[in-house]
Design an enzyme around this catalytic site. Structure first.
Site, mmCIF file in Angstrom:
data_model
loop_
_atom_site.group_PDB
_atom_site.id
_atom_site.type_symbol
_atom_site.label_atom_id
_atom_site.label_comp_id
_atom_site.label_asym_id
_atom_site.label_seq_id
_atom_site.Cartn_x
_atom_site.Cartn_y
_atom_site.Cartn_z
ATOM 1 N N ARG A 181 0.859 -1.188 0.000
ATOM 2 C CA ARG A 181 0.000 0.000 0.000
ATOM 3 C C ARG A 181 0.886 1.226 0.000
ATOM 4 O O ARG A 181 1.769 1.361 0.851
ATOM 5 C CB ARG A 181 -0.927 0.057 1.213
ATOM 6 C CG ARG A 181 -1.500 1.474 1.390
ATOM 7 C CD ARG A 181 -2.563 1.599 2.414
ATOM 8 N NE ARG A 181 -3.766 0.889 2.016
ATOM 9 C CZ ARG A 181 -4.973 1.126 2.533
ATOM 10 N NH1 ARG A 181 -5.126 2.042 3.460
ATOM 11 N NH2 ARG A 181 -5.998 0.437 2.127
ATOM 12 N N GLN A 226 -10.249 -3.925 -2.665
ATOM 13 C CA GLN A 226 -11.525 -3.361 -2.189
ATOM 14 C C GLN A 226 -12.670 -3.727 -3.139
ATOM 15 O O GLN A 226 -13.780 -4.043 -2.702
ATOM 16 C CB GLN A 226 -11.401 -1.834 -2.078
ATOM 17 C CG GLN A 226 -12.691 -1.135 -1.671
ATOM 18 C CD GLN A 226 -13.100 -1.410 -0.239
ATOM 19 O OE1 GLN A 226 -12.294 -1.280 0.664
ATOM 20 N NE2 GLN A 226 -14.355 -1.799 -0.014
ATOM 21 N N CYS A 247 -16.540 2.306 0.975
ATOM 22 C CA CYS A 247 -15.376 1.454 1.253
ATOM 23 C C CYS A 247 -14.814 1.690 2.653
ATOM 24 O O CYS A 247 -14.091 0.840 3.171
ATOM 25 C CB CYS A 247 -14.295 1.679 0.206
ATOM 26 S SG CYS A 247 -13.756 3.393 0.076
ATOM 27 N N ARG A 284 -13.751 -7.701 3.078
ATOM 28 C CA ARG A 284 -12.353 -7.438 2.731
ATOM 29 C C ARG A 284 -11.495 -8.645 3.110
ATOM 30 O O ARG A 284 -10.600 -9.049 2.369
ATOM 31 C CB ARG A 284 -11.816 -6.196 3.474
ATOM 32 C CG ARG A 284 -12.447 -4.867 3.132
ATOM 33 C CD ARG A 284 -12.276 -4.484 1.700
ATOM 34 N NE ARG A 284 -10.885 -4.526 1.247
ATOM 35 C CZ ARG A 284 -9.917 -3.650 1.568
ATOM 36 N NH1 ARG A 284 -10.192 -2.602 2.323
ATOM 37 N NH2 ARG A 284 -8.681 -3.785 1.106
ATOM 38 N N ASP A 295 -17.203 7.603 -1.731
ATOM 39 C CA ASP A 295 -15.900 7.506 -1.061
ATOM 40 C C ASP A 295 -15.529 8.914 -0.595
ATOM 41 O O ASP A 295 -16.159 9.897 -1.003
ATOM 42 C CB ASP A 295 -14.857 6.949 -2.058
ATOM 43 C CG ASP A 295 -13.463 6.781 -1.454
ATOM 44 O OD1 ASP A 295 -13.337 6.695 -0.219
ATOM 45 O OD2 ASP A 295 -12.481 6.737 -2.234
ATOM 46 N N HIS A 351 -7.411 0.439 -6.287
ATOM 47 C CA HIS A 351 -7.614 -0.267 -5.018
ATOM 48 C C HIS A 351 -8.341 -1.594 -5.299
ATOM 49 O O HIS A 351 -9.483 -1.791 -4.883
ATOM 50 C CB HIS A 351 -8.432 0.627 -4.059
ATOM 51 C CG HIS A 351 -8.414 0.177 -2.634
ATOM 52 N ND1 HIS A 351 -7.625 -0.853 -2.163
ATOM 53 C CD2 HIS A 351 -9.112 0.625 -1.552
ATOM 54 C CE1 HIS A 351 -7.845 -1.009 -0.864
ATOM 55 N NE2 HIS A 351 -8.739 -0.128 -0.477
#
Ligand code: CP
Ligand code: NVA
Length: 310
Positions: free
Chosen positions: A107, A137, A270, A298, A229, A134
């Site tokens: 990440r 996700q 998310c 997740r 988001d 991402h």
């Protein structure tokens, strides 16, 4: 049959529909197994490196729990723990970690870095979020949608908010690959880059879906799913005032929901959420069941990615 052994997950662009379905089915099976209390051994003897240049709650914990559940060993490498980026190049770090670990999660900021890690380490590398994408996700989001609607194809997915960030980009890829109609509603300044939209249009054509980019919130009318988001992603903190001004009309609130025609529309996020910005507290709580199912998923989907690719 689908075989993903040795494959990295850098963006969902590199995965076809059958491969994504395979990972979602595997995640569903692993979720069942966990619910039944069966201890797994699919990662027994495996060591996983978890590189985090940006903070994380869900992604870090999902990788750690998923790896441990299946008998593997996760090693957390925070931004001040390793030499990566300031004292050692990505290429050299990759070659070292590749000698020691069976898989690497990254990440950070740069998509180029995660791609270099994959190129030089020789082991599967999983993108745990970059500025651009991402993908893990999206797998959790797709599993959640499958669980709620029993299907993905033909659903109308509507993303509202910052249309240029990693989530908007990746959702557009995931939806267009899986046959969901994807509508993005954002002010023109925050529309996704044209090259990516065009690329996703070819995915959509193949899966029989459509992509629609708009600045008009009335376009939520046919939504099965409304997704939002944060307005400022990690690293964009200085843009807060400007973004709030620009995105205020794109808040997911009661008024926006009155523009929808379907009676089983769900809202997703998310997380982490900034309530009062991209979503109101009221709407967040109304859909909290879905949102926290999404967070739990997740773990199951990340487990599937590790089990499927190592
Ligand atoms: N959704 C998500 O990636 O959360 P974290 O930043 O907490 O990992
Ligand atoms: N767009 C957000 C997603 C967080 C999971 C960010 O990059 O901060």
């Amino acid at each position: 049959a689908v075989n993903l052994k040795g494959k990295s997950l850098l963006t969902l662009k590199d995965f076809n529909k059958a491969e994504i379905e395979y990972l979602l089915n595997l995640a569903g099976d692993l979720k069942q197994k966990k619910r039944m209390g069966i201890i797994g051994e699919d990662l027994k003897g495996k060591n996983i490196a978890l590189i985090f240049e940006k903070p994380s709650t869900r992604t870090r914990c999902a990788f750690t729990v998923a790896c441990t559940d299946e008998g593997g060993h996760p090693e957390y490498l925070g931004k001040n723990d390793i030499q990566l980026g300031y004292k050692e190049s990505v290429e050299d770090t990759a070659r070292v970690l590749g000698r020691l670990f069976d898989g690497i999660e990254f990440r950070g900021f740069s998509q180029e870095h995660v791609e270099k890690l994959a190129k030089y380490s020789g082991v599967p590398v999983w993108n745990g979020l970059t500025d651009d994408y991402h993908p893990t996700q999206i797998l959790a989001d797709l599993l959640t949608i499958k669980e709620k609607f029993g299907k993905m194809e033909g659903l109308n997915f509507v993303y509202v908010g910052d249309g240029r960030n990693n989530m908007a980009n990746s959702l557009m890829i995931g939806c267009s690959k899986m046959g969901m109609n994807f509508t993005l509603i954002a002010p023109k300044q925050l529309w996704p880059i044209k090259e990516l939209v065009d690329e996703c249009k070819t995915f959509a054509k193949e899966s029989g879906s459509i992509i629609n980019i708009s600045d008009d919130t009335e376009e939520v009318a046919q939504a099965d799913i409304i997704y939002t988001d944060v307005w400022c992603s990690m690293g964009e903190e200085t843009k807060a005032a400007e973004r709030i001004k620009l995105l205020k009309p794109y808040q997911v609130n009661k008024e926006l929901l009155t523009k929808t025609n379907k009676n089983d529309t769900i809202c997703m996020h998310c997380l982490p959420a900034v309530k009062g910005n991209e979503i109101t507290e009221e709407v967040f709580e109304q859909y909290s069941q879905v949102i926290f199912d999404e967070a739990e998923n997740r773990m199951h989907t990340i487990k599937a990615v590790m089990v499927g690719t190592i």
